[in-house]
Structures are given as C-alpha cells and as structure tokens.
Design a protein around this motif. Sequence first.
Motif, PDB file in Angstrom:
ATOM      1  N   ARG A 100       0.822  -1.209   0.000  1.00  0.00           N
ATOM      2  CA  ARG A 100       0.000   0.000   0.000  1.00  0.00           C
ATOM      3  C   ARG A 100       0.853   1.253   0.000  1.00  0.00           C
ATOM      4  O   ARG A 100       0.540   2.241  -0.681  1.00  0.00           O
ATOM      5  CB  ARG A 100      -0.937  -0.014   1.223  1.00  0.00           C
ATOM      6  CG  ARG A 100      -1.681   1.269   1.477  1.00  0.00           C
ATOM      7  CD  ARG A 100      -2.487   1.722   0.278  1.00  0.00           C
ATOM      8  NE  ARG A 100      -3.597   0.820  -0.001  1.00  0.00           N
ATOM      9  CZ  ARG A 100      -4.178   0.733  -1.189  1.00  0.00           C
ATOM     10  NH1 ARG A 100      -3.756   1.471  -2.205  1.00  0.00           N
ATOM     11  NH2 ARG A 100      -5.177  -0.119  -1.375  1.00  0.00           N
ATOM     12  N   ARG A 101       1.935   1.231   0.732  1.00  0.00           N
ATOM     13  CA  ARG A 101       2.814   2.397   0.781  1.00  0.00           C
ATOM     14  C   ARG A 101       3.360   2.711  -0.611  1.00  0.00           C
ATOM     15  O   ARG A 101       3.434   3.883  -1.020  1.00  0.00           O
ATOM     16  CB  ARG A 101       3.960   2.152   1.759  1.00  0.00           C
ATOM     17  CG  ARG A 101       4.846   3.366   2.019  1.00  0.00           C
ATOM     18  CD  ARG A 101       5.920   3.070   3.038  1.00  0.00           C
ATOM     19  NE  ARG A 101       5.376   2.649   4.314  1.00  0.00           N
ATOM     20  CZ  ARG A 101       5.572   1.466   4.876  1.00  0.00           C
ATOM     21  NH1 ARG A 101       6.344   0.557   4.259  1.00  0.00           N
ATOM     22  NH2 ARG A 101       5.045   1.167   6.044  1.00  0.00           N
ATOM     23  N   ALA A 122      -6.260  -9.670   7.907  1.00  0.00           N
ATOM     24  CA  ALA A 122      -6.379  -8.654   6.866  1.00  0.00           C
ATOM     25  C   ALA A 122      -7.303  -7.528   7.319  1.00  0.00           C
ATOM     26  O   ALA A 122      -7.033  -6.342   7.091  1.00  0.00           O
ATOM     27  CB  ALA A 122      -6.895  -9.275   5.571  1.00  0.00           C
ATOM     28  N   ALA A 123      -8.403  -7.904   7.971  1.00  0.00           N
ATOM     29  CA  ALA A 123      -9.352  -6.902   8.459  1.00  0.00           C
ATOM     30  C   ALA A 123      -8.731  -6.040   9.556  1.00  0.00           C
ATOM     31  O   ALA A 123      -9.167  -4.909   9.783  1.00  0.00           O
ATOM     32  CB  ALA A 123     -10.611  -7.579   8.975  1.00  0.00           C
ATOM     33  N   GLY A 124      -7.717  -6.571  10.246  1.00  0.00           N
ATOM     34  CA  GLY A 124      -7.074  -5.838  11.318  1.00  0.00           C
ATOM     35  C   GLY A 124      -5.923  -4.958  10.876  1.00  0.00           C
ATOM     36  O   GLY A 124      -5.304  -4.283  11.714  1.00  0.00           O
ATOM     37  N   LEU A 125      -5.632  -4.937   9.577  1.00  0.00           N
ATOM     38  CA  LEU A 125      -4.581  -4.056   9.065  1.00  0.00           C
ATOM     39  C   LEU A 125      -5.029  -2.593   9.170  1.00  0.00           C
ATOM     40  O   LEU A 125      -6.221  -2.315   9.327  1.00  0.00           O
ATOM     41  CB  LEU A 125      -4.281  -4.411   7.611  1.00  0.00           C
ATOM     42  CG  LEU A 125      -3.585  -5.754   7.375  1.00  0.00           C
ATOM     43  CD1 LEU A 125      -3.616  -6.106   5.885  1.00  0.00           C
ATOM     44  CD2 LEU A 125      -2.145  -5.723   7.889  1.00  0.00           C
ATOM     45  N   PRO A 126      -4.106  -1.655   9.092  1.00  0.00           N
ATOM     46  CA  PRO A 126      -4.515  -0.242   9.127  1.00  0.00           C
ATOM     47  C   PRO A 126      -5.612   0.042   8.108  1.00  0.00           C
ATOM     48  O   PRO A 126      -5.583  -0.501   6.999  1.00  0.00           O
ATOM     49  CB  PRO A 126      -3.212   0.495   8.782  1.00  0.00           C
ATOM     50  CG  PRO A 126      -2.125  -0.418   9.255  1.00  0.00           C
ATOM     51  CD  PRO A 126      -2.631  -1.812   8.996  1.00  0.00           C
ATOM     52  N   PRO A 127      -6.593   0.838   8.472  1.00  0.00           N
ATOM     53  CA  PRO A 127      -7.707   1.120   7.559  1.00  0.00           C
ATOM     54  C   PRO A 127      -7.217   1.592   6.197  1.00  0.00           C
ATOM     55  O   PRO A 127      -6.292   2.398   6.099  1.00  0.00           O
ATOM     56  CB  PRO A 127      -8.473   2.228   8.281  1.00  0.00           C
ATOM     57  CG  PRO A 127      -8.152   2.021   9.731  1.00  0.00           C
ATOM     58  CD  PRO A 127      -6.728   1.536   9.760  1.00  0.00           C
ATOM     59  N   LEU A 165     -14.343  -7.185   4.774  1.00  0.00           N
ATOM     60  CA  LEU A 165     -13.843  -6.851   3.445  1.00  0.00           C
ATOM     61  C   LEU A 165     -14.559  -7.676   2.384  1.00  0.00           C
ATOM     62  O   LEU A 165     -14.892  -8.839   2.622  1.00  0.00           O
ATOM     63  CB  LEU A 165     -12.342  -7.129   3.359  1.00  0.00           C
ATOM     64  CG  LEU A 165     -11.444  -6.231   4.210  1.00  0.00           C
ATOM     65  CD1 LEU A 165     -10.035  -6.803   4.293  1.00  0.00           C
ATOM     66  CD2 LEU A 165     -11.407  -4.820   3.623  1.00  0.00           C
ATOM     67  N   PRO A 166     -14.799  -7.127   1.203  1.00  0.00           N
ATOM     68  CA  PRO A 166     -15.390  -7.927   0.130  1.00  0.00           C
ATOM     69  C   PRO A 166     -14.446  -9.053  -0.278  1.00  0.00           C
ATOM     70  O   PRO A 166     -13.218  -8.903  -0.246  1.00  0.00           O
ATOM     71  CB  PRO A 166     -15.596  -6.919  -0.999  1.00  0.00           C
ATOM     72  CG  PRO A 166     -14.654  -5.798  -0.701  1.00  0.00           C
ATOM     73  CD  PRO A 166     -14.530  -5.735   0.792  1.00  0.00           C
TER      74      PRO A 166
END
Length: 233
Positions: A100-101, A122-127, A165-166
């Motif tokens: 993402r960075r 994955a859901a717990g990653l930074p928004p 997440l989808p």
Amino acid sequence: MSARLLDPTVYLVTDTTQCGGPAGVVTTVGAAVGGGVTAVQLRDPGATTRELVDLGRALVALLRPRGVPLVVDDRVDVALAIDADGAHVGQSDLDPVSARRLLGPDRHLGLSVSTPEEAQDAAGLPPGTVDLLGVGPVRPTATKSDARPAIGFARLGDVTAATGLPCVAIGGLRADDVGALHEAGAAGSAVVSAVCGRPDPAAAARELARAWAEARAGRGSEARSRAATGAAS
C-alpha cells in the motif's frame, strides 16, 4: 467506480499458456470484457519483467478506454511501471502495508487468504490497506502450481464471515458454482480456465455474468418474500 472499488463480479485472471501467448491474452481479454468481465488481473509467473511490462501496457491500452480495471498479480513494481489500477499480493509476497505504501492511496490492493484467521488478520490491518480478499482455492486447480489445498464452499463461507472486506472466490470455478458462491458470501468469482480455456471467451464471460445476476436477483426475491410474509402475519 474508482479502481480501489473495482467490481469483482466476473474477475478474469490471465493465463498466457491457455490463451496461446501474449497476443492471445490481449485477444481473449478483449472478447471476455465484451461478454461482461468486470476486472482483469494480469498473471504470468513465467514471464520476464520486460515481457510482463509489455503485456501489461497492451492490456492497459485495451482496458482503460472501456473502464475496466487492470490489477497485476504479485508485482507491485510492474503495476507502477505500467500505470495499472492496482496489484494483488499473496501471503508470501510483499506484505500489504508495504504494498500500500508503494501503490499510494488511489490504487486497488487485493490480498489472497485461505483461512478465517488470515481474513481476520487482513481486516485488522490499518484502515485502507486492503480493498479486496481473494479467497481459495475453492476447488482443486492445476492453474497455479503452488496453490494451497482446496477449501470448499463451506470453508469459503467461514472466511467471508470472518471479515468485513469484500471477498472474491477463486479456484476451479464455473458458472454453475455461482449460486453456492453467492450463498457463501462471495462478491464475485475470479476465473482462469473458465474463460481462458474456452473457445468463445465472450460467451463464457456472459454465462458467468448472467449466473451472478440471477443469483443476486434470487436472493433479493427471497428477502422480499420473507419481508412480505412477516408484514402480513
């Protein structure tokens, strides 16, 4: 629809061998988009970086005027080099935060998962880190030599239930699987041989798109029927 919010209903993952070479990939993708493919992932682990870039640029030129996003599998560097709409990484690839960075805030990022625990992580990653989870393989598949064991439809439901997440299902899927995928909570199906391995990619994509439309309409009809029954009682 922005690249980050791509529609995964009929998500085509390319296979250069099944398509008969790079030119065949472009021809197949063009036909399949005409049949209803909503997103394309460029995947060719056997290609050199130069070959992947050349093929990716040809696909960007084809897809961007049609409004269909192109995502590059594994290779964030190639996604940036060809100005693709995003990338998709696996559990052993570049970690999602780093990906993402590099991609920045406007490109799509997908992540492969196979278990509820990976989906929760994955859901717990930074928004805003990950936009979509690729879940599978649902069925055994020979398309990817290092694929994990098949998880089946019940386990797919466990994974989709573990995250907000989808999720797009992948792995040996066909049009007649769509009803079960929808019931398991998948937002779409990612396919390779169901389109790349067919003599008429447009018809194959159309069949998948129709199956998803029917599955969603069926669930909507059932919900309306239950609501009407409850209101009358």
